[in-house]
Every structure is written in C-alpha cells, then in structure tokens.
Design a protein around this motif. Structure first.
Motif, PDB file in Angstrom:
ATOM      1  N   ASP A  90     -77.055 -19.840  -8.188  1.00 57.46           N
ATOM      2  CA  ASP A  90     -75.763 -19.259  -7.819  1.00 57.46           C
ATOM      3  C   ASP A  90     -75.536 -17.929  -8.542  1.00 57.46           C
ATOM      4  O   ASP A  90     -75.128 -16.933  -7.927  1.00 57.46           O
ATOM      5  CB  ASP A  90     -74.643 -20.238  -8.169  1.00 57.46           C
ATOM      6  CG  ASP A  90     -73.274 -19.587  -8.124  1.00 57.46           C
ATOM      7  OD1 ASP A  90     -72.792 -19.288  -7.021  1.00 57.46           O
ATOM      8  OD2 ASP A  90     -72.700 -19.341  -9.219  1.00 57.46           O
ATOM      9  N   ALA A 139     -77.908 -17.889  -2.942  1.00 55.25           N
ATOM     10  CA  ALA A 139     -76.609 -18.538  -2.755  1.00 55.25           C
ATOM     11  C   ALA A 139     -76.732 -19.749  -1.840  1.00 55.25           C
ATOM     12  O   ALA A 139     -76.062 -20.769  -2.041  1.00 55.25           O
ATOM     13  CB  ALA A 139     -75.614 -17.536  -2.166  1.00 55.25           C
ATOM     14  N   TYR A 197     -69.172 -21.514  -6.220  1.00 58.01           N
ATOM     15  CA  TYR A 197     -70.404 -21.372  -5.432  1.00 58.01           C
ATOM     16  C   TYR A 197     -70.069 -21.011  -3.984  1.00 58.01           C
ATOM     17  O   TYR A 197     -70.708 -20.143  -3.367  1.00 58.01           O
ATOM     18  CB  TYR A 197     -71.201 -22.670  -5.435  1.00 58.01           C
ATOM     19  CG  TYR A 197     -71.851 -23.064  -6.742  1.00 58.01           C
ATOM     20  CD1 TYR A 197     -71.599 -22.367  -7.922  1.00 58.01           C
ATOM     21  CD2 TYR A 197     -72.714 -24.148  -6.808  1.00 58.01           C
ATOM     22  CE1 TYR A 197     -72.182 -22.751  -9.111  1.00 58.01           C
ATOM     23  CE2 TYR A 197     -73.317 -24.531  -7.997  1.00 58.01           C
ATOM     24  CZ  TYR A 197     -73.040 -23.829  -9.148  1.00 58.01           C
ATOM     25  OH  TYR A 197     -73.630 -24.218 -10.327  1.00 58.01           O
TER      26      TYR A 197
END
Length: 487
Positions: free
Chosen positions: A381, A400, A417
């Motif tokens: 992340d 991601a 996130y």
C-alpha cells in the motif's frame, strides 16, 4: 532446581568454562549498566509487594506489564545478575523486560541493552534457550525487523512446540514479511494448542482477534477482544486489549465506541499512552480539536512516538496551522533518527511520511528497498501511494491492487488502503473503480484522516456527475492532498 555442581560440573575444564562465562557475562552486564539513565541508577524504585512477580509472569508469557512493575523487575534482575552473571534465564528475562520497556516508552536506547542481554543469555546458555529466542523475536518485532523475528520465532516453536508464548510473535513476523498462509497456519496451531490448555490465556484470544481482523472478519475480531478484556487478570493487560478494541472500533468508523474503549482503558491503566492517543483521535473526529490537541501532547510526553507526532501534525495542517504542523514533523524526524541509530527499521513509516509531507522520490527509494526485504500488504500500500505521488500511476496501481486483493492476502478492510487505490484510479481516469473505492473508504471510516477524508468526499461528489473526464478544478484542488503537501 539444578545444583551448581550439576549445572557446571566439578572438573577443572568445566570450572574454567564457567569462569569464562562469568567474566564475559560480567563484561556485558557492565556495558548494560553503563548506559542506564542516570535517574535509574541514582534512584532505584522500591519494590512493591508482588510487582516483580507480576512483571516476571507478564514478560515470560506475553501479556503487558505496567511500566512501574517493569522498572522494578529490571532493577531486580540487574542486581541479581551482578551476583550470578552465569544465569542464562535471568539474562533472557532482563533482555525481554528491556524490550517491553522500550516499546512502551518509545526510548530506543532500551533496544541495544535488550540485544546485549539476550545475546549474553545465548552465550551462557546456548542450547534450547526458548526464553532468549522469544526475547529476540520480540526485539526484532519492536524494531520492525520481521525477517529476524521470523527466524527466532520459528526456532522457539521448533524447540518447544507446546509452549504457546512464541506463537503470537511468529504470527506477527509472518504478517510483517507478507507470508499470510504461514500466519494462518500458525494461528491454527495456536488455536489447537489452546484447546489443550486448562485455561486459555487472554493474550492468545487477543492475538487471534487481530488475525481475524486482518482476514476481514470484524465480528469475530470484536468477539475475541471482548473475551480477552473480560478474562484479563491485570489492569495493564486489560487496558491493552481495550485499546485494541478501540482501534478496531475506530477502523469501523464507530467514534462513540472507540472513545468509550479508550476511556475505559485509561481507567484501567492511566499510563497507557495508546489509550490517550486513541481518545485524542476520536475527539478530533467529532470536532473537539482543543481537547484532541491536549491529548496528543499528553501521549507524546509518555512515549516518543513518531505516529502520534504525525497525527498531531496532520491535525494542525488540516486547520491551516502550517508552522505548528512543521514543528511536529521536525520532532517526528528526530525521533525516527534516534530509533534508526538503535536498530529500529522505520522505512515503512518514513516512506509514507515522505510521500505525503516530504519527497515522494525518496519515499519510492525507501519503500522499494523495504518491499524487497519485507513484501507485506502494508508495504504494498505504501509503495503504491509513493509511486502515485511521484507521478508513476500505472505502476502505483499494481501495488495498490495487491494491497487490497484478497487473492494476495489483502482481506483487511482499511479505509486508507481503499482511499489510496481510489485516488490512483482517479488519476488514471478509471472513474468507476475510483468511485467504488473512494466510497468504500468513507463507508469503512468517514473520519480516517483529517487530510484525506475531505478529499475523498469531494472526489466522490465530482465523480457522481455524468462525465467521463475528471474536472480540472477538482484535480487542481486535489493536488494539494494527493500529490504533495510539503512540510
């Protein structure tokens, strides 16, 4: 207890070996004592009834001990080791107590002391020293060196598979290196072992709850923490589990419950800095900013936490108080530098900080190296976000996506996130996925960040309009939060 004759033998050769151990241990003990803070050498804490026993039990078995109890235990073990420097178990207890004190106070100088004590324990008792293995695993975890924690945790479990205390440390290590399959397998072993214990330690239940949360099972996590709180025997242990329950409530966006848990934790242990900071976090979200500021400042007097300094700095920044924010960021950097000198790996934290408040290019360098060492979800992340801030959105999206992809272990429901992924998708003009992930971030926790939550709300408002293009004005406003507010 073994006799001295049985432990060291009666031959000249064995006695010389014992004498060598004693001299080496005495030298290390001298090094440990030389770096103790002056006030601890001049003003030893008088022992309270049962305090050392409580701390000794906690250090050996995993649940938290109070800071005064830890200080008394450390003073007691130092005094005993001056007389018996060949006692490997006592060295391990001292080293592990140093780890816990360093973790609680944020004073990184305790970590080198802990390492010297634990290495001495292995030197004077080189075989089957599970207490030292556990201590070294705990030290490595406190330093964010999860590869080392994995090595020591596996050795402890190999030597003593029926001893539950090492399993939570090993689960933490596997999480840190991104080996989620092994983390689940180790949890299963721990739960199987729990079924054979007469009484399940609350620390086991609490650690299982954390794994449940990471697996996207918040109800099971909440139930586990409630059980751990109810069965905790000491106030410090109860406070720790209440703090975790409060953090889980925060991640779900339940401010009232988060605030209640933090307040209850402070009633159990007024010295629990995580409860002070958790309460400040919730107060800031409901608009009680002055109280939140006082709370953060109070927490920072209890522990030198770069995370608390960051949160306070971002609170200031969200209010346009840039000079005060920069002062917190300077303090944060000083704390990180001190920790790095003591062997703490701050790459993940510093990478995210640089991405948001410093140099995105530096953040990318830090986090690429961290990804090679410890490729966990948190690193994925952070690296994805840093790449976005550095203008590398296609590569950013790959990381991601990994951080939020269940196929790779990304089951944890994290507002941050989801926000990071949504902003990256927005930059790539993938408006449908961006809308979905930004909405998910706000659904999980509408208050997840004083800087980023308003950006997510604004972006969603714009994305709701029937247009294939991102409005230029929003992109201009979004730039301050998604491409580099500078400290």
């Amino acid at each position: 207890m073994e006799s001295e004759e049985r432990r060291f033998g009666v031959t000249g050769r064995t006695m010389r070996r014992a004498l060598g151990w004693t001299m080496a241990a005495s030298a290390v003990l001298g090094g440990v004592l030389m770096v103790l803070p002056d006030d601890e050498q001049k003003h030893p804490v008088a022992p309270a009834p049962g305090s050392k026993a409580r701390a000794r039990t906690a250090v050996a078995a995993g649940p938290p001990a109070t800071l005064p109890d830890l200080t008394r235990l450390i003073s007691d073990r130092e005094a005993r080791l001056r007389k018996r420097p060949e006692d490997g178990r006592m060295w391990a207890a001292l080293g592990t107590a140093y780890v816990e004190r360093g973790r609680r106070t944020g004073v990184p100088a305790d970590f080198p002391r802990a390492e010297r004590a634990l290495r001495t324990s292995l030197k004077v008792r080189p075989s089957l020293n599970v207490e030292a293995y556990d201590g070294l695993a705990a030290l490595a975890t406190a330093r964010n060196d999860f590869r080392a924690a994995e090595r020591w945790g596996e050795e402890s479990v190999r030597v003593a598979p029926e001893r539950w205390a090492a399993y939570p440390l090993l689960i933490d290590a596997y999480d840190g290196v991104g080996d989620y399959k092994s983390a689940r397998f180790t949890l299963d072993r721990l739960l199987a072992l729990r079924s054979r214990l007469e009484v399940t330690p609350p620390a086991v239940t609490a650690r299982a709850a954390q794994v449940y949360w990471d697996q996207g099972r918040p109800e099971d996590a909440a139930a586990g923490l409630s059980e751990a709180v109810a069965r905790a025997e000491e106030p410090a242990e109860r406070a720790t589990y209440l703090v975790r329950a409060g953090e889980l409530a925060w991640q779900r966006g339940d401010l009232e419950e988060s605030l209640d848990y933090a307040t209850a934790a402070l009633h159990a242990d007024p010295a629990e800095h995580a409860a002070v900071a958790g309460r400040a976090r919730a107060l800031a979200a409901v608009g009680r900013v002055k109280e939140a500021e006082r709370g953060y400042r109070s927490a920072l007097t209890m522990t030198r936490s770069p995370q608390y300094a960051l949160e306070l700095g971002e609170l200031y920044e969200s209010q346009g108080r840039q000079a005060e924010a920069r002062a917190q960021y300077r303090a944060l950097r000083e704390t990180v530098r001190a920790g790095t000198k003591a062997g703490v790996n701050h790459a993940l934290f510093l990478g995210l900080f640089e991405a948001d408040h410093g140099s995105p290019e530096k953040a990318v360098r830090l986090l690429r190296a961290e990804w090679k060492r410890q490729p966990g979800l948190r690193t994925a992340d952070a690296l994805g976000w840093a790449l976005h801030r550095a203008g590398k959105d296609e590569e950013a999206l790959r990381f991601a996506t990994r951080a939020t992809d269940r196929a790779h272990g990304g089951e944890v429901r994290s507002a941050l996130y989801a926000f990071h992924r949504g902003v990256i998708e927005y930059a790539l003009e993938r408006h449908g996925p961006a809308r979905r992930h930004l909405a998910e971030a706000l659904r999980l926790n509408p208050y997840f960040s004083p800087l980023h939550a308003p950006v997510a709300k604004e972006a969603l408002g714009e994305l709701g309009e029937p247009s294939d293009k991102a409005p230029a004005e929003l992109e201009k406003r979004r730039g301050g939060a998604s491409r580099g507010a500078r400290a």
